[in-house]
Design a protein around this motif. Sequence first.
Motif, mmCIF file in Angstrom:
data_model
loop_
_atom_site.group_PDB
_atom_site.id
_atom_site.type_symbol
_atom_site.label_atom_id
_atom_site.label_comp_id
_atom_site.label_asym_id
_atom_site.label_seq_id
_atom_site.Cartn_x
_atom_site.Cartn_y
_atom_site.Cartn_z
ATOM 1 N N THR A 1 6.979 4.913 -6.561
ATOM 2 C CA THR A 1 6.633 5.727 -7.729
ATOM 3 C C THR A 1 5.146 6.071 -7.745
ATOM 4 O O THR A 1 4.716 6.881 -8.547
ATOM 5 C CB THR A 1 7.008 5.012 -9.033
ATOM 6 O OG1 THR A 1 6.389 3.732 -9.036
ATOM 7 C CG2 THR A 1 8.500 4.834 -9.145
ATOM 8 N N GLU A 2 4.398 5.440 -6.875
ATOM 9 C CA GLU A 2 2.953 5.672 -6.873
ATOM 10 C C GLU A 2 2.583 6.928 -6.086
ATOM 11 O O GLU A 2 1.469 7.433 -6.212
ATOM 12 C CB GLU A 2 2.244 4.453 -6.279
ATOM 13 C CG GLU A 2 0.755 4.482 -6.461
ATOM 14 C CD GLU A 2 0.176 3.105 -6.716
ATOM 15 O OE1 GLU A 2 0.944 2.152 -6.865
ATOM 16 O OE2 GLU A 2 -1.058 3.012 -6.761
ATOM 17 N N ILE A 3 3.493 7.411 -5.272
ATOM 18 C CA ILE A 3 3.194 8.605 -4.473
ATOM 19 C C ILE A 3 4.105 9.740 -4.936
ATOM 20 O O ILE A 3 5.112 9.512 -5.605
ATOM 21 C CB ILE A 3 3.402 8.338 -2.961
ATOM 22 C CG1 ILE A 3 4.806 7.822 -2.701
ATOM 23 C CG2 ILE A 3 2.357 7.371 -2.460
ATOM 24 C CD1 ILE A 3 5.131 7.684 -1.237
ATOM 25 N N ASP A 4 3.720 10.947 -4.573
ATOM 26 C CA ASP A 4 4.517 12.114 -4.955
ATOM 27 C C ASP A 4 5.606 12.324 -3.916
ATOM 28 O O ASP A 4 5.513 13.200 -3.054
ATOM 29 C CB ASP A 4 3.616 13.344 -5.073
ATOM 30 C CG ASP A 4 2.597 13.179 -6.182
ATOM 31 O OD1 ASP A 4 2.964 12.608 -7.224
ATOM 32 O OD2 ASP A 4 1.442 13.588 -5.986
ATOM 33 N N GLN B 1 0.852 -1.187 0.000
ATOM 34 C CA GLN B 1 0.000 0.000 0.000
ATOM 35 C C GLN B 1 0.890 1.241 0.000
ATOM 36 O O GLN B 1 1.627 1.488 0.963
ATOM 37 C CB GLN B 1 -0.909 0.009 1.223
ATOM 38 C CG GLN B 1 -1.973 -1.085 1.185
ATOM 39 C CD GLN B 1 -2.836 -1.070 2.417
ATOM 40 O OE1 GLN B 1 -2.555 -1.782 3.371
ATOM 41 N NE2 GLN B 1 -3.862 -0.252 2.413
ATOM 42 N N ALA B 2 0.799 2.008 -1.084
ATOM 43 C CA ALA B 2 1.668 3.173 -1.212
ATOM 44 C C ALA B 2 1.364 4.231 -0.161
ATOM 45 O O ALA B 2 2.257 4.965 0.277
ATOM 46 C CB ALA B 2 1.521 3.758 -2.610
ATOM 47 N N GLU B 3 0.112 4.305 0.273
ATOM 48 C CA GLU B 3 -0.248 5.369 1.215
ATOM 49 C C GLU B 3 0.493 5.231 2.542
ATOM 50 O O GLU B 3 0.637 6.199 3.277
ATOM 51 C CB GLU B 3 -1.765 5.401 1.430
ATOM 52 C CG GLU B 3 -2.330 4.139 2.034
ATOM 53 C CD GLU B 3 -3.867 4.150 2.047
ATOM 54 O OE1 GLU B 3 -4.446 3.239 1.436
ATOM 55 O OE2 GLU B 3 -4.459 5.037 2.651
ATOM 56 N N ALA C 1 7.629 -0.235 -6.710
ATOM 57 C CA ALA C 1 6.532 0.481 -7.368
ATOM 58 C C ALA C 1 5.780 1.376 -6.383
ATOM 59 O O ALA C 1 5.201 2.382 -6.782
ATOM 60 C CB ALA C 1 5.569 -0.516 -8.016
ATOM 61 N N LEU C 2 5.799 1.018 -5.107
ATOM 62 C CA LEU C 2 5.114 1.863 -4.116
ATOM 63 C C LEU C 2 5.698 3.273 -4.115
ATOM 64 O O LEU C 2 4.987 4.254 -3.902
ATOM 65 C CB LEU C 2 5.242 1.264 -2.713
ATOM 66 C CG LEU C 2 4.695 -0.147 -2.493
ATOM 67 C CD1 LEU C 2 4.893 -0.564 -1.040
ATOM 68 C CD2 LEU C 2 3.223 -0.228 -2.874
#
Lengths: 251, 286
Positions: free
Chosen positions: B223-226, B187-189, B220-221
């Motif tokens: 790159t999913e968030i800023d 979970q990227a969050e 990949a997590l």
Amino acid sequence: MNDIVDLRTVLRPPETDAQAARTPAASLVALLDRHDVALAAVLSSSALHHEAVGGNAETVVACRDEPRLHPIFVLDPREPGPAPAIDGARLLALFPATHGYPGVYAPLRRMLRALQAAPTSPPILVEAHRAGDATALASQLGEAGYRGPVILSGVSGAVTLAEALAVAEESPQILIATDGLHGLGEIGAVVHALGARRVVFASGTPDGSLGAALALVRHAHLSPDDEALVLGGNARRLLGIGAPAAGSLAA
Amino acid sequence: MNEEIIDIHCGWGATAVAPQWNDAEHVQAGLRARGIGTAFVASDLARHFDPVHGNEQISRGTEQVPNLRPWLVVSSDRPAEANALMRRYLYHNDNFVGCALYPDPVTGHPITLVEAYEFLSAFRRFAKPLLIQAPTGEAMQHVGEIAREMNTTRVIASGMGGDDWRLAVDVAAKHLNLYLDISGALQAEKIDHAVHVLHGARKLLFGSGAPHTDPAAVLALLTEIDLPAEDRVRILSQNARRIFQMEIAVAEDTDMIPIGAPTPDAEAPLSDLHGVEEPEPEEGQA
């Protein structure tokens, strides 16, 4: 670029003020856009965690405004009453572990029999991360005579992966979703064992990372044709949605 | 220069779907394909069954491979055996990066302060990092107790508490010497949340848990968030170099700062690190 279809996504209530600025469906579509996902099957977290019939109705309403989203009807055999109405459903889903009932469960068997008697046999996505559930499901499918496709979801790790492969090898109607296949080599092993037509991309986003789910497929060393089937072709076939028009995907 | 990635926690041992994950060449190739140049690996045999032979195998398997460095896996409930292994591999072998502890392989019972106390007392003298796998919130709380007791040891909780990552971040915020690797729930969050609560990325490390999780998914997590570029660099390599006291790459791969030289992070005052107060020293400790 592949045509990507995500077979399991979730409409989740907003947790932050920023999320609250959009509907859950719009938030989900924005997430799909970010990863170039063309379509998604979606269920509401309300149907999953609270009450299936009302939650499914919410899903249908949300999908009316977002044509790229297709509703998943959550089935809950614990709920009393007549067999659920599944007219027009493209995908059904069962969550034995989340709903807290065992793999072998008389109300589930009764529900599968009712589904078998319906005029259509839509695909059923079944949560199978708990050891024993895939085996129990396979035997109940056989007893009920249900002939629609069944997609095992959340399969991961040595125990449940071996179990899922064993039941799928015995039963051609069973497919496996990628949403639990996090281990190195797991997606490749399933494709090798069952063929790419029986492996379907699913992420569980936003509860799981869509980017991570895609990375797992893209690092699975699949042939381009197999990757296209896993990422989109199989889901389109299961959902009965035609391929996009030629030229609509960027090269 | 390519982005440097250090995976601070991989397994070492064949699985049914990764049958060559006990061969250095194969492991390196798999990691390189995902952009990972250096990894710290822990023997699955030692973790699940036989620490003596598992650590011996991994020592031999990695001794000629500078980009793969082993964790010494011990059973904290067998302190005599653990002591013997530490004397053998930590005194005279700089290759081992530290000790790794795992929940009971059969029951999943987490590492607890009370049960690991004798081992922990002996481990202090080696001044190496301690990794404890924390796949649940309960395990994470125990890691917090251990970090409080071992307040001069760099403690890394691997797995970020699984789905209980909010709790894991809260626990990490309370202890200056407690770090988190970002494996566990995909979970990227959770990374966004950790950077916010911990006032930056200085306590986060890239760890994958491969082969049980594909490192590509964990990467990949990020790159999913800023994520600001400097935080990404911290998570992927800079924090590991600081915590494991590795040489620092400054411009090119061949241009290194020697071990022991001050790094930007090493010079930062403790009070700047995490926005939390420095813990009170434990009785009898520096």
